[in-house]
Write a protein that holds these residues in place. Sequence first.
Motif, PDB file in Angstrom:
ATOM      1  N   SER A   2      13.267  39.662 -20.689  1.00 57.51           N
ATOM      2  CA  SER A   2      11.909  39.352 -20.271  1.00 57.51           C
ATOM      3  C   SER A   2      11.556  39.988 -18.929  1.00 57.51           C
ATOM      4  O   SER A   2      10.623  39.560 -18.264  1.00 57.51           O
ATOM      5  N   GLN A   3      12.293  40.987 -18.522  1.00 52.89           N
ATOM      6  CA  GLN A   3      12.046  41.645 -17.236  1.00 52.89           C
ATOM      7  C   GLN A   3      10.662  42.286 -17.211  1.00 52.89           C
ATOM      8  O   GLN A   3      10.237  42.928 -18.169  1.00 52.89           O
ATOM      9  N   SER A   4       9.937  42.112 -16.103  1.00 63.43           N
ATOM     10  CA  SER A   4       8.656  42.777 -15.945  1.00 63.43           C
ATOM     11  C   SER A   4       8.889  44.227 -15.535  1.00 63.43           C
ATOM     12  O   SER A   4       9.965  44.585 -15.046  1.00 63.43           O
ATOM     13  N   LEU A   5       7.870  45.040 -15.721  1.00 61.57           N
ATOM     14  CA  LEU A   5       7.995  46.471 -15.476  1.00 61.57           C
ATOM     15  C   LEU A   5       7.367  46.857 -14.142  1.00 61.57           C
ATOM     16  O   LEU A   5       6.307  46.347 -13.765  1.00 61.57           O
ATOM     17  N   LEU A  48      11.883  49.906 -19.146  1.00 65.59           N
ATOM     18  CA  LEU A  48      13.089  49.191 -18.741  1.00 65.59           C
ATOM     19  C   LEU A  48      14.208  50.192 -18.425  1.00 65.59           C
ATOM     20  O   LEU A  48      14.411  51.172 -19.155  1.00 65.59           O
ATOM     21  N   ASN A  53      12.587  50.525 -11.876  1.00 68.81           N
ATOM     22  CA  ASN A  53      13.183  49.317 -12.429  1.00 68.81           C
ATOM     23  C   ASN A  53      14.697  49.349 -12.261  1.00 68.81           C
ATOM     24  O   ASN A  53      15.286  50.417 -12.128  1.00 68.81           O
ATOM     25  N   TYR A  66      12.981  46.289 -27.073  1.00 64.00           N
ATOM     26  CA  TYR A  66      12.832  45.662 -25.764  1.00 64.00           C
ATOM     27  C   TYR A  66      11.691  46.296 -24.977  1.00 64.00           C
ATOM     28  O   TYR A  66      10.962  45.601 -24.258  1.00 64.00           O
ATOM     29  N   ASP A  67      11.531  47.611 -25.095  1.00 65.70           N
ATOM     30  CA  ASP A  67      10.411  48.272 -24.424  1.00 65.70           C
ATOM     31  C   ASP A  67       9.090  47.895 -25.088  1.00 65.70           C
ATOM     32  O   ASP A  67       8.067  47.718 -24.411  1.00 65.70           O
ATOM     33  N   GLN A  69       8.387  45.040 -26.503  1.00 63.02           N
ATOM     34  CA  GLN A  69       8.092  43.678 -26.057  1.00 63.02           C
ATOM     35  C   GLN A  69       7.605  43.663 -24.612  1.00 63.02           C
ATOM     36  O   GLN A  69       6.684  42.909 -24.266  1.00 63.02           O
ATOM     37  N   ALA A  70       8.191  44.505 -23.762  1.00 66.83           N
ATOM     38  CA  ALA A  70       7.780  44.556 -22.357  1.00 66.83           C
ATOM     39  C   ALA A  70       6.351  45.074 -22.226  1.00 66.83           C
ATOM     40  O   ALA A  70       5.558  44.559 -21.422  1.00 66.83           O
ATOM     41  N   ARG A  73       3.905  42.368 -23.359  1.00 66.61           N
ATOM     42  CA  ARG A  73       3.707  41.347 -22.313  1.00 66.61           C
ATOM     43  C   ARG A  73       2.739  41.859 -21.248  1.00 66.61           C
ATOM     44  O   ARG A  73       1.894  41.106 -20.746  1.00 66.61           O
TER      45      ARG A  73
END
Length: 267
Positions: A2-5, A48, A53, A66-67, A69-70, A73
């Motif tokens: 769930s890391q923000s970019l 990510l 980052n 994962y990218d 999903q980021a 978000r």
Amino acid sequence: MSQSLHLVSAGSGEPVLLLHSGGMSSRQWRRTIDALSPSFRVIAPDFLGCGENPLWPEDEPFHFKYDIQAVERLIADLAGPVHLVGHSYGGFIALHVARRTPARIRSIAVYDPVAFGVLYEPEDAEALEGFRRIEENPALSDPAKGGGPEWMQAFIEFWNGPGSWKTLPAATQNAFLRVGKKVYGEVFTQMRDRTPAASYSTVTAPALLLHGEISPLASRRVVERIGAAMPKATVRTVAGAGHMGPITHSGVVNDWVFRHIQASAQS
């Protein structure tokens, strides 16, 4: 994950999201930001493990989802629909985001998106021949070498021709190698994507699909197939350009992208 970019942002108005190619960062869009920011709010994230980052953990496998999903978000935090622009891996992510969340997309423009899954149904044997050579190349297929110097050289030279890796400045080579493991994860999972062209028919926003005149055959065929599937797509060829057209032919590409976004914003 769930890391923000990390983001670079400029201008105001309708949001335009710029998604960079594999191994690079938001810095690749400097000229595009200059071209678009007088009229739009331009947002360029680092994917990510890239740019500003934190590096992707060496011992953690990466998947392109994962990218996706980021980015989703990031879009969820923006007001109203967005214009998506992507190059290569960034174009691949943009296409998946657009087909998954079509109501949030005002327009989309991609250059040489690596959505090679569309070449399998029906199979385009001629275009896929290049990938069979990749699978037979130990430098690209050996996980132990993934992201390392030999792998990265083979990766860069697939897109840009023999000898292109050695012509890069040492600082550029080191920048690619710094994110090598993450790029390997992008490529490894993206090459196994089998999303057919018909899946992109859900993208009803105006679409601009670009490819270089001398880009690899597979890239040109991807653009043709997705362009035929999208109901509001325009396909264009950038004369004299290869896979890095958004950088080497930025004037032409940026002009077409600006006109496309401007027309979509006014419609």
